[in-house]
Design an enzyme around this catalytic site. Structure first.
Site, PDB file in Angstrom:
ATOM      1  N   HIS A  63     -16.955   9.107 -17.280  1.00 15.57           N
ATOM      2  CA  HIS A  63     -17.050   9.303 -15.827  1.00 15.57           C
ATOM      3  C   HIS A  63     -15.729   9.003 -15.108  1.00 15.57           C
ATOM      4  O   HIS A  63     -15.297   9.747 -14.229  1.00 15.57           O
ATOM      5  CB  HIS A  63     -18.108   8.355 -15.256  1.00 15.57           C
TER       6      HIS A  63
ATOM      7  N   ASP B  40     -13.652  -1.642 -12.736  1.00 16.49           N
ATOM      8  CA  ASP B  40     -14.485  -2.718 -13.280  1.00 16.49           C
ATOM      9  C   ASP B  40     -14.628  -2.558 -14.801  1.00 16.49           C
ATOM     10  O   ASP B  40     -15.721  -2.386 -15.309  1.00 16.49           O
ATOM     11  CB  ASP B  40     -15.882  -2.701 -12.613  1.00 16.49           C
TER      12      ASP B  40
END
Ligand code: BDR
Ligand code: CA
Length: 323
Positions: free
Chosen positions: A241, A9
């Site tokens: 991340h 995303d």
């Protein structure tokens, strides 16, 4: 080289993860699913296509993923961390008008590659859950395994005191994956918050134009690290991340994994909390409740991560051509 289907995303750390995957010698990206999350699904798709085109890799199929969570709720986006269009200050020069592949064409890709394919999901888990809902476990569990970025075990969350953003964004989907998917390895905030890319690393990877991505790296890093600087005053850099999650696939020996059953809370007060039982002797009942174990990455070697990041992002790729 292993075949990877990436759910994402983008998002700044997602975008860096896509670049990293495209440049990494051990990853063969065979498809990308773009879903809502850090930005709207349509924008996420434009961003994926933009990065693939920059790399001269528009042969890689892109599947339009979910536009909102399974619950049907409205979504909150994070322009203050990822920028209005998901790439910090960059105005993405791509607006997809042509039809993308049908989502269900994913199943052909999975049937084709079977056990040679690994899924890596670094976004909200809605699209992956949809794939399980539409395709069923028999098709989806043909893959070699699933790596996903999500959760926070015995440590604070990042969107709420208890929950990490990917699990919080769609806890129903996250829990469905915990229940239905086999061979799941989770890379939670316990690791990813420490996967900090620093100014020095960025200076190194932008010191020459190594590949088509080099010019993008500094502006998106600046934006993201300034945002993290406001969240964590004094931090040198920002946690990537989604990049460290890809390295759990490319370099699993760099991580300490433990095997535990995990579930994700769908209750309003604890929404998105990742739950496991860390008591040494009492965990069996919980395991029966969840039905299966998952692999949790609880620690990693930071220097090795920094080395792999720098080495990969400075790849002079013959395959990556300027537009
Ligand atoms: C996760 O949430 C997203 O905002 C990041 O891209 C990452 O996947 C971190 O909690
Ligand atoms: Ca993400």
């Amino acid at each position: 080289m292993g075949k990877v289907l990436l759910f994402t995303d983008p998002g700044i750390d997602d975008s860096m993860a896509i670049m990293f995957a495209l440049l990494h010698p051990d990853v063969e990206l065979v498809g990308v699913v773009s879903g809502y999350g850090n930005v709207e699904q349509e924008q996420a798709t434009d961003n994926v296509v933009y990065l693939l085109r920059l790399a001269g890799r528009d042969d890689i199929p892109v599947f339009a993923g979910a536009k909102f969570p399974l619950s049907g709720e409205l979504v909150s986006y994070y322009p203050e961390i990822h920028g209005e269009e998901g790439l910090g200050p960059i105005e993405v020069p791509v607006e997809i008008e042509e039809e993308l592949l049908n989502f269900t064409d994913l199943f052909d890709l999975i049937e084709e590659h079977g056990n040679d394919l690994t899924i890596i999901d670094v976004g909200r888990l809605t699209s992956l859950a949809m794939a399980f809902i539409l395709g069923g476990e028999e098709i989806m569990n043909q893959v070699n395994g699933i790596f996903l970025m999500g959760g926070a075990f015995l440590v604070p969350g990042n969107v709420t005191p208890l929950a990490e953003a990917n699990f919080h964004g769609d806890p129903i989907a996250a829990n469905l994956i915990m229940e239905r998917a086999e061979n799941v390895a989770i890379v939670p905030l316990n690791v990813t918050e420490y996967a900090i890319v620093t100014d020095e690393m960025i200076n190194e990877v932008t010191s020459q134009e190594f590949n088509a991505f080099t010019p993008l790296i500094e502006p998106i890093y600046e934006f993201y690290s300034e945002a993290y600087g406001r969240l964590v005053p004094g931090i040198n850099g920002a946690p990537f991340h989604d990049v460290v999650t890809i390295t759990a696939y490319t370099n699993p020996a760099n991580f300490t994994f433990i095997e535990k059953p995990v579930s994700v809370s769908v209750e309003p007060e604890t929404r998105g909390q990742s739950i496991s039982d860390f008591r040494p002797e009492k965990a069996e009942d919980f395991e029966e409740e969840v039905g299966q174990d998952h692999w949790l990455a609880m620690d990693f070697n930071y220097s090795e991560f920094a080395r792999e990041f720098t080495e990969t992002m400075t790849t002079r790729s013959g395959e990556v051509e300027n537009e």
